[in-house]
Design a protein around this motif. Structure first.
Motif, PDB file in Angstrom:
ATOM      1  N   ARG A  40      79.558  93.489 -25.239  1.00  0.00           N
ATOM      2  CA  ARG A  40      79.180  94.836 -25.764  1.00  0.00           C
ATOM      3  C   ARG A  40      79.216  95.816 -24.297  1.00  0.00           C
ATOM      4  O   ARG A  40      78.514  95.539 -23.799  1.00  0.00           O
ATOM      5  N   TYR A  42      77.455  99.374 -23.068  1.00  0.00           N
ATOM      6  CA  TYR A  42      76.595 100.316 -23.361  1.00  0.00           C
ATOM      7  C   TYR A  42      77.060 101.558 -22.472  1.00  0.00           C
ATOM      8  O   TYR A  42      76.351 102.498 -22.365  1.00  0.00           O
ATOM      9  N   PHE A  65      79.200 100.418 -27.892  1.00  0.00           N
ATOM     10  CA  PHE A  65      77.983 100.862 -28.396  1.00  0.00           C
ATOM     11  C   PHE A  65      78.378 102.028 -29.189  1.00  0.00           C
ATOM     12  O   PHE A  65      79.251 102.775 -28.640  1.00  0.00           O
TER      13      PHE A  65
END
Length: 148
Positions: A40, A42, A65
Motif C-alpha cells: 500500500r 500512502y 491510497f
C-alpha cells in the motif's frame, strides 16, 4: 533488528544484485530473516501509482491510497532544447494554478546542474545540493539522491 526499505528507491538502482533481500539473508541467515512485503502506497496519489505500474518491476502489486491527483503523462520530446522549454512551461503553468513550491527532480547531480544552467534564465530556479542547509519556497531543482 528490523530493516525497512523500498527496493524501487534503492541507491543501487543500477545494481539490483546489491539491493535485494538476498543480501540480508546472506548476512543473517534464512532462519532469522523474515520478509513482509508492504504494497500500500500512502505517498502518491492514486493516478501516480497507477501510472507507475508499468514502469516498476512488480508495480502492478502496489495498491494506491485513495488520494486524488492529476493523471500522469509521459511525453517524448525531440531534443534537450524542447525539454527545457517544456519544463519551464510546466513550471509556469503550476505557478498560474497557485503552487508556490515546485520541485524539478533530475536523476543525477550532474543532470540537475545542467538543467539549472539551462533553466536559470527562463525561470527563477534554485539549485538544491548536498550542501544546501535550508528549505525555501519557490522553484527548486535537485537530483533524486537529494530528494526534497
Amino acid at each position: 533488528m528490523t530493516v525497512l526499505g523500498d527496493w524501487n528507491q534503492s541507491i543501487f538502482i543500477h545494481d539490483k544484485a546489491s539491493a535485494s533481500i538476498g543480501t540480508l539473508n546472506s548476512l543473517y541467515g534464512d532462519k532469522v530473516t523474515e520478509t513482509f512485503i508492504l504494497t500500500r502506497s500512502y505517498r502518491s496519489a492514486r493516478q501516480i501509482v497507477e501510472f507507475t505500474h508499468a514502469l516498476i518491476e512488480g508495480g502492478e502489486t502496489i495498491e494506491p491510497f485513495n488520494r486524488e491527483g492529476k493523471k500522469a503523462t509521459l511525453k517524448q520530446l525531440a531534443d534537450t532544447t524542447e525539454l527545457v522549454c517544456k519544463v519551464a512551461e510546466s513550471v509556469q503553468d503550476f505557478q498560474v494554478e497557485g503552487y508556490r513550491t515546485i520541485a524539478v527532480i533530475c536523476k543525477t547531480a550532474n543532470e540537475s546542474k545542467e538543467a539549472y544552467e539551462a533553466l536559470k534564465d527562463m525561470i527563477k530556479v534554485r539549485l538544491i545540493g548536498k550542501e544546501t542547509d535550508s528549505f525555501q519556497a519557490g522553484i527548486l531543482l535537485s537530483s533524486q539522491r537529494n530528494r526534497i
